[in-house]
Motif scaffolding. Structure first.
Motif, short mmCIF file in Angstrom:
data_model
loop_
_atom_site.label_atom_id
_atom_site.label_comp_id
_atom_site.label_asym_id
_atom_site.label_seq_id
_atom_site.Cartn_x
_atom_site.Cartn_y
_atom_site.Cartn_z
N ARG A 1 0.89 -1.08 0.02
CA ARG A 1 0.06 -0.06 0.15
C ARG A 1 0.92 1.28 -0.01
O ARG A 1 1.71 1.52 0.97
CB ARG A 1 -1.06 -0.14 1.35
CG ARG A 1 -1.99 -1.11 1.26
CD ARG A 1 -2.36 -1.45 2.61
NE ARG A 1 -1.36 -1.91 3.51
CZ ARG A 1 -1.34 -2.07 4.83
NH1 ARG A 1 -2.75 -1.81 5.35
NH2 ARG A 1 -0.51 -2.22 5.71
N LEU B 1 1.11 5.57 -0.27
CA LEU B 1 0.58 6.77 -0.34
C LEU B 1 1.59 7.67 -1.13
O LEU B 1 2.62 7.95 -0.63
CB LEU B 1 0.37 6.81 1.13
CG LEU B 1 -0.04 8.63 1.22
CD1 LEU B 1 -1.63 8.82 0.77
CD2 LEU B 1 -0.02 9.09 2.92
N THR C 1 -2.58 5.27 -3.38
CA THR C 1 -3.51 6.43 -2.95
C THR C 1 -2.79 7.62 -3.48
O THR C 1 -1.64 7.86 -2.78
CB THR C 1 -3.79 6.08 -1.21
OG1 THR C 1 -4.41 5.02 -1.25
CG2 THR C 1 -4.77 7.43 -1.13
N ALA D 1 -2.65 11.63 -3.06
CA ALA D 1 -3.04 12.77 -2.05
C ALA D 1 -1.99 14.06 -2.55
O ALA D 1 -1.06 14.07 -3.07
CB ALA D 1 -2.61 12.44 -0.81
N HIS E 1 -4.27 11.86 9.05
CA HIS E 1 -4.55 10.83 8.12
C HIS E 1 -3.79 9.68 8.98
O HIS E 1 -2.58 9.93 9.37
CB HIS E 1 -4.25 10.97 6.75
CG HIS E 1 -4.57 9.93 5.66
ND1 HIS E 1 -6.01 9.93 5.52
CD2 HIS E 1 -3.92 8.85 5.20
CE1 HIS E 1 -6.09 9.00 4.49
NE2 HIS E 1 -5.08 8.40 4.29
N LEU F 1 -1.47 6.84 8.89
CA LEU F 1 -0.43 6.64 7.99
C LEU F 1 -0.15 4.94 8.00
O LEU F 1 0.69 4.45 7.23
CB LEU F 1 0.99 7.28 8.35
CG LEU F 1 0.95 8.75 8.07
CD1 LEU F 1 2.27 9.30 8.30
CD2 LEU F 1 0.37 9.03 6.69
N TYR G 1 -0.65 2.33 5.33
CA TYR G 1 0.22 2.38 4.18
C TYR G 1 1.66 1.64 4.97
O TYR G 1 2.09 1.47 5.75
CB TYR G 1 0.47 3.55 3.77
CG TYR G 1 -0.87 4.49 3.37
CD1 TYR G 1 -1.58 4.05 2.13
CD2 TYR G 1 -1.25 5.28 4.33
CE1 TYR G 1 -2.71 4.83 1.86
CE2 TYR G 1 -2.35 5.98 3.94
CZ TYR G 1 -3.29 5.62 2.72
OH TYR G 1 -4.37 6.30 2.63
N VAL H 1 5.41 5.73 2.16
CA VAL H 1 5.01 7.11 1.42
C VAL H 1 5.85 7.53 0.51
O VAL H 1 7.13 7.67 0.77
CB VAL H 1 4.86 8.06 2.72
CG1 VAL H 1 4.46 9.30 2.12
CG2 VAL H 1 4.00 7.42 3.69
#
Length: 538
Positions: free
Chosen positions: A14, A16, A52, A54, A75, A77, A80, A83
């Motif tokens: 995942r 971000l 995702t 952002a 949010h 984190l 995820y 990042v």
């Protein structure tokens, strides 16, 4: 590849992706839509990337973000694995709040991976300039040094700019050459388990630059990039909103893992920017936080390596059949683009947490076991009798398995995972003990001995162990799951892989150890004979 009915559910990573300023997630020049497209196609059936998008700005639906007005402290984190930061906003934009820095620092210290990039001068400093590790692995401050003495970032102009434009199809160097099909050539750092001469050992690039076609040596070019570097001070700690974090635990330093080259050119070759001086600079930096129990970090000299305009061309030049479509314009361009896409996917794999990488490994092994090239070569009589597996048989199947595995798993990941989750399945302590001899990327001091074996032999050990481990785990999986059924796939989802493969791995490590001992003894004997013969003939 085997039938999809027997393949395991891929491990989910995942991601971000956060940007700010004028960057977007659409098809605009400074858009990241192409990158997201690349990540939607994973390297193999053992992983999938869930992205995702952002954006820090509010009310910008045209930027195609999933989340607008994003704040790191507003949010979760923890949802995820990693990042990715594409910082565009300059210094006039306020930096991240202390509460946002705390959220990111806790995420990183908890094992979360971070990728970060900006561009020349202070582009990106607003989001990235204060974040531990990120702030000191790449230059963010301009025109003065940073508040903690961080070095000044490269300027957009002048003969010392970081201009990586490659000579294209027209005589002059122009800004839109960044949109053609000619990449820049980079110089990756190469690693080895031996300090012998280059001709005598296997060389490995960093896992970020290990691609399906071999070492990745290209990136998109751009006339004014930023710069990655290794900081001198590894002792700093920071406190954000009451949370204290050590920037480089145990003093483990980051590395520059690839350099860009600046080819000198006269002023008349570039009417817009003028003369360029020759030089090199850090293009990609990496920090292996897994060595010290925190998340990994990687940084890149510029987001132009990832933006649409540098990958799929500039649609504002429709009369140019090359620059309007980018790397798609030629066979050589498409080949370079495949390597660049592999680099993007490697970032997502390398930044993943150890548990996620272990899940990738076993799913990749599972798929390899059912591949026809491997399944047809297995000898049923040996499946359930690991004690009968000799080194020749383990290597025979291991070579088959490596050919299949490395069609989707990079050579670097295959080698690292075979050690960490193969040898480590027998005993994690054993892996840490033998790691200096088998892991080219293991940090080692300059005076550390490679071992008692000659360096030439030491350089061959990683591939030997990789093939033996692969042969063992494939035989172990085949013994536990002889038929390619859905029931087998469902049962495999809950299996204890370490226990399942342990007997076969024990046998593999025993026969490899015996071969090493015999090789060592023979080489010592040969050395003694040659020495005695030379002396007797003197």
């Amino acid at each position: 590849m085997p039938s999809t009915s027997v393949l395991a559910e891929p491990a989910a990573v995942r991601i971000l992706v956060v940007t700010d300023g004028t960057a977007s997630f659409d098809r605009a020049d400074f858009g990241l839509a192409t990158l997201v497209d690349v990540l939607s196609t994973p390297p193999g059936p053992w992983v999938r990337f869930e992205v995702t998008r952002a954006h820090r700005e509010e009310n910008l639906p045209a930027l195609s973000a999933d989340i607008a007005g994003f704040r790191f402290d507003g949010h979760d984190l923890g949802r995820y694995d990693q990042v990715w930061l594409f910082g565009v906003a300059r210094a006039p934009r306020p930096p991240l709040d202390q509460t946002e820095l705390r959220a990111l620092a806790e995420f990183m210290d908890g094992g979360g991976g971070v990728f970060a990039t900006g561009d020349h001068e202070d582009l990106g400093v607003s989001m990235c300039g204060d974040l531990p590790r990120v702030r000191s692995m790449r230059k963010w401050h301009w025109p003065e040094s940073g508040p903690l003495g961080e070095p000044v970032a490269p300027s957009i102009d002048g003969p010392d700019r970081n201009d990586t434009l490659s000579e294209g199809h027209d005589p002059l160097f122009e800004l839109n050459d960044q949109s053609d099909d000619v990449p820049q050539v980079i110089t990756p750092r190469m690693y080895a388990t031996s300090d012998s001469p280059k001709w005598a050992h296997q060389g490995y690039p960093h896992p970020l630059l290990s691609g399906p076609r071999g070492t990745i040596r290209v990136l998109p070019d751009h006339p004014h990039e930023g710069e990655c570097y290794v900081p001198d001070d590894l002792t700093r700690s920071f406190t954000f909103d009451g949370y204290e974090t050590t920037e480089y635990p145990a003093g483990l330093a980051p590395e520059v893992v690839a350099w860009s080259t600046l080819n000198a050119r006269a002023a008349d070759r570039d009417p817009r920017k003028g003369r360029l001086d020759a030089g090199t600079f850090g293009a990609i930096g990496a920090y292996d936080g897994h060595q010290v129990g925190v998340g990994r970090v990687t940084v890149d000299a510029t987001w132009h390596h990832f933006f649409n305009i540098n990958l799929v061309g500039d649609p504002t030049v429709p009369n140019d059949p090359v620059k309007s479509v980018g790397f798609a314009a030629s066979e050589s361009g498409r080949a370079a683009y495949e390597d660049i896409k592999a680099y993007f996917r490697n970032i997502a794999v390398w930044l993943s947490r150890p548990a996620t990488q272990e899940a990738m490994w076993w799913r990749a092994v599972w798929a390899t076991r059912w591949h026809h090239q491997v399944a047809m070569d297995l000898r049923p009589a040996l499946m359930s009798t690991p004690e009968d597996l000799d080194l020749a048989e383990l290597l025979r199947i291991g070579v088959d398995a490596r050919q299949v595995l490395t069609a989707t798993v990079t050579r670097a990941d295959a080698l690292q995972w075979a050690g960490r989750y193969g040898v480590g399945a027998v005993d994690a302590g054993l892996w840490e003990t033998v790691r200096p001899q088998l892991d080219p990327w293991q940090p080692r001091s300059g005076d550390e001995e490679a071992g008692h074996l000659p360096n030439l032999v030491m350089s061959l050990l990683p591939e030997l162990v990789l093939d033996a481990v692969l042969g063992a785990v494939v035989y172990a999986v085949a013994a536990a799951f002889p038929e390619p059924t859905r029931e087998a796939r469902d049962r495999a989802a809950g299996v204890d892989w370490s226990a399942t493969v342990r007997p076969h791995l024990d046998q593999a490590l025993d026969v490899v150890a015996e071969q090493v001992r015999r090789t060592d003894a023979r080489l010592r004997s040969l050395g003694d004979t040659l020495t005695a013969g030379r002396r007797s003939g003197a």
